[in-house]
Scaffold this motif. Structure first.
Motif, PDB file in Angstrom:
ATOM      1  N   PRO A 102       0.806  -1.230   0.000  1.00  0.00           N
ATOM      2  CA  PRO A 102       0.000   0.000   0.000  1.00  0.00           C
ATOM      3  C   PRO A 102       0.837   1.279   0.000  1.00  0.00           C
ATOM      4  O   PRO A 102       0.319   2.349  -0.336  1.00  0.00           O
ATOM      5  CB  PRO A 102      -0.820  -0.119   1.299  1.00  0.00           C
ATOM      6  N   ARG A 103       2.118   1.199   0.350  1.00  0.00           N
ATOM      7  CA  ARG A 103       2.989   2.378   0.371  1.00  0.00           C
ATOM      8  C   ARG A 103       3.626   2.639  -0.994  1.00  0.00           C
ATOM      9  O   ARG A 103       4.371   3.601  -1.162  1.00  0.00           O
ATOM     10  CB  ARG A 103       4.107   2.193   1.408  1.00  0.00           C
ATOM     11  N   LEU A 104       3.306   1.822  -1.978  1.00  0.00           N
ATOM     12  CA  LEU A 104       3.957   1.913  -3.279  1.00  0.00           C
ATOM     13  C   LEU A 104       3.524   3.166  -4.041  1.00  0.00           C
ATOM     14  O   LEU A 104       2.332   3.485  -4.126  1.00  0.00           O
ATOM     15  CB  LEU A 104       3.606   0.679  -4.113  1.00  0.00           C
ATOM     16  N   ARG A 172       4.000  10.472   0.664  1.00  0.00           N
ATOM     17  CA  ARG A 172       4.084   9.233   1.438  1.00  0.00           C
ATOM     18  C   ARG A 172       4.917   9.421   2.706  1.00  0.00           C
ATOM     19  O   ARG A 172       4.611   8.864   3.767  1.00  0.00           O
ATOM     20  CB  ARG A 172       4.695   8.120   0.587  1.00  0.00           C
ATOM     21  N   GLU A 173       5.977  10.220   2.582  1.00  0.00           N
ATOM     22  CA  GLU A 173       6.821  10.486   3.744  1.00  0.00           C
ATOM     23  C   GLU A 173       6.015  11.140   4.867  1.00  0.00           C
ATOM     24  O   GLU A 173       6.247  10.881   6.048  1.00  0.00           O
ATOM     25  CB  GLU A 173       7.985  11.393   3.333  1.00  0.00           C
ATOM     26  N   ARG A 174       5.060  11.966   4.495  1.00  0.00           N
ATOM     27  CA  ARG A 174       4.263  12.693   5.477  1.00  0.00           C
ATOM     28  C   ARG A 174       3.036  11.928   5.955  1.00  0.00           C
ATOM     29  O   ARG A 174       2.548  12.146   7.065  1.00  0.00           O
ATOM     30  CB  ARG A 174       3.827  14.036   4.892  1.00  0.00           C
ATOM     31  N   THR A 175       2.515  11.032   5.098  1.00  0.00           N
ATOM     32  CA  THR A 175       1.254  10.359   5.437  1.00  0.00           C
ATOM     33  C   THR A 175       1.360   8.843   5.519  1.00  0.00           C
ATOM     34  O   THR A 175       0.455   8.197   6.050  1.00  0.00           O
ATOM     35  CB  THR A 175       0.182  10.692   4.391  1.00  0.00           C
TER      36      THR A 175
END
Length: 388
Positions: A102-104, A172-175
């Motif tokens: 899911p982080r992709l 992504r880094e923030r969430t």
């Protein structure tokens, strides 16, 4: 070009880029741009694939596809530039891969978009240049349009995808949330013309090409490339009175830059051409620069690579490639004070890093040998022994 170029930019910034290619090698390995072949890697492939490792996989093999899915589980970015629908048929579309990770950040590149009436059209640079309207912003009225002298649409699409990947990584880094990033060539080249198209859509000014080879329909005269006594010089919309004084053209002295430079464009171009052909390029450059008039020489590549500012900037990089010897190519357009870009490796051979990448993914030697023996993956016989 767009996909490999975008991935190379990520590699230049320090990303560990694994190029997934067929066991026979990506098609560009077999097509020599400009007829420039190499020893084992042609120049076209070499120029777009530094700072990558090659994992050669047969994605139509269940075992080969399983290898790719294993890598996706720990990947940050997945970038593909198949024609729309191909990734889904292969089972590597966003929905499938994001379910595994899911982080992709999934970057999908296409010619015209993922749907719509042009879905099946080929997304090729020159075709998109023609469709974009850009070709009719320069040149002579009544003559065929002139394409750009570089693979313009491919390049701007690559940079758009590169920009999208970085923005999604920051999100992504923030969430902690990955996402699908879609980029297409038609939108990339259209939005690049922000200023020109806004002049048309907001101000209603049509693209009107002149009888003379004016360089841009929305720039006042004189604007273009002009012959000198020994070469060619660029002139970019100078103040007409000052310009007339320097080149000795009295008719320019009473002209209004915001009126005559538009309404008398062909006349101004022709008179400029008549004056500039009387002196050398170097002479005109000296005179015009002294008057703070925008001008410059017209370079070929031989001139460009020897230019002192290019040398000062370190625009080109030279490094040793294991099969192609010492090569010099364009380098890195962004300078970082803390994390400078480097050439960590040249363009890889087909499957040069297959064994290395699979080891890192947790495969033991017996499993790798089994995949190789069944043709699910490929390791080039020329690959150097990979480290642990």
């Amino acid at each position: 070009m767009a996909g490999p170029f975008a991935a190379q930019r990520l590699g230049d910034l320090g990303a560990d880029v694994v190029k997934i290619e067929p066991v026979t090698g990506e098609w560009q390995r077999h097509v020599a741009a400009g007829g420039a072949k190499g020893n084992k890697v042609n120049v076209s492939f070499l120029s777009l694939n530094r700072n990558k490792r090659s994992l050669a996989v047969d994605l139509k093999s269940p075992e080969g596809k399983a290898v790719l899915l294993d890598l996706v589980r720990s990947a940050d970015v997945f970038l593909q530039n198949y024609r729309p629908g191909v990734a889904k048929r292969l089972g590597i579309d966003y929905e499938t891969l994001s379910a595994l990770n899911p982080r992709l950040v999934y970057v999908s590149m296409s010619g015209y978009g993922e749907s719509g009436p042009y879905l099946d059209w080929p997304g090729q640079d020159l075709v998109l240049q023609g469709l974009s309207g850009a070709m009719l912003s320069a040149g002579r009225a009544g003559e065929p349009p002139t394409p750009a002298g570089q693979y313009l649409v491919d390049a701007v699409t690559a940079y758009t995808a590169f920009e999208g990947a970085l923005a999604a990584l920051l999100h992504r880094e923030r969430t902690g949330e990955g996402q699908l990033v879609q980029v297409n060539m038609l939108d990339a080249i259209t939005t690049l013309q922000m200023q020109e198209l806004s002049v048309f859509t907001v101000a209603g000014k049509p693209q009107t090409r002149s009888a003379e080879p004016h360089a841009h329909v929305y720039i006042r005269a004189p604007y273009g490339a002009f012959a000198t006594a020994d070469g060619t010089i660029i002139i970019a919309f100078p103040p007409l009175r000052k310009f007339g004084e320097v080149i000795g053209e009295p008719s320019f002295l009473a002209m209004d830059d915001e009126v005559d430079a538009w309404s008398r464009r062909d006349e101004i171009f022709a008179r400029t051409r008549e004056r500039l052909v009387t002196r050398s390029t170097a002479d005109w450059l000296q005179r015009l620069r002294a008057a703070d008039i925008w001008c410059g020489p017209v370079y070929g590549y031989q001139d460009l690579v020897g230019d002192p500012q290019i040398a000062h900037n370190g625009t080109f990089v030279t490094y040793d490639h294991p099969t192609e010897g010492r090569v010099t190519t364009p380098g890195f357009p962004i300078k970082f004070s803390k994390t400078p870009s480097t050439v960590a490796r040249g363009a890889p051979l087909v499957g040069e890093h297959t064994r290395q990448v699979l080891r890192e993914a947790g495969y033991d030697e017996a499993a790798i040998d089994a995949l190789l023996s069944r043709g699910a993956v490929f390791e080039t016989p020329d690959a150097a022994p990979a480290g642990p």
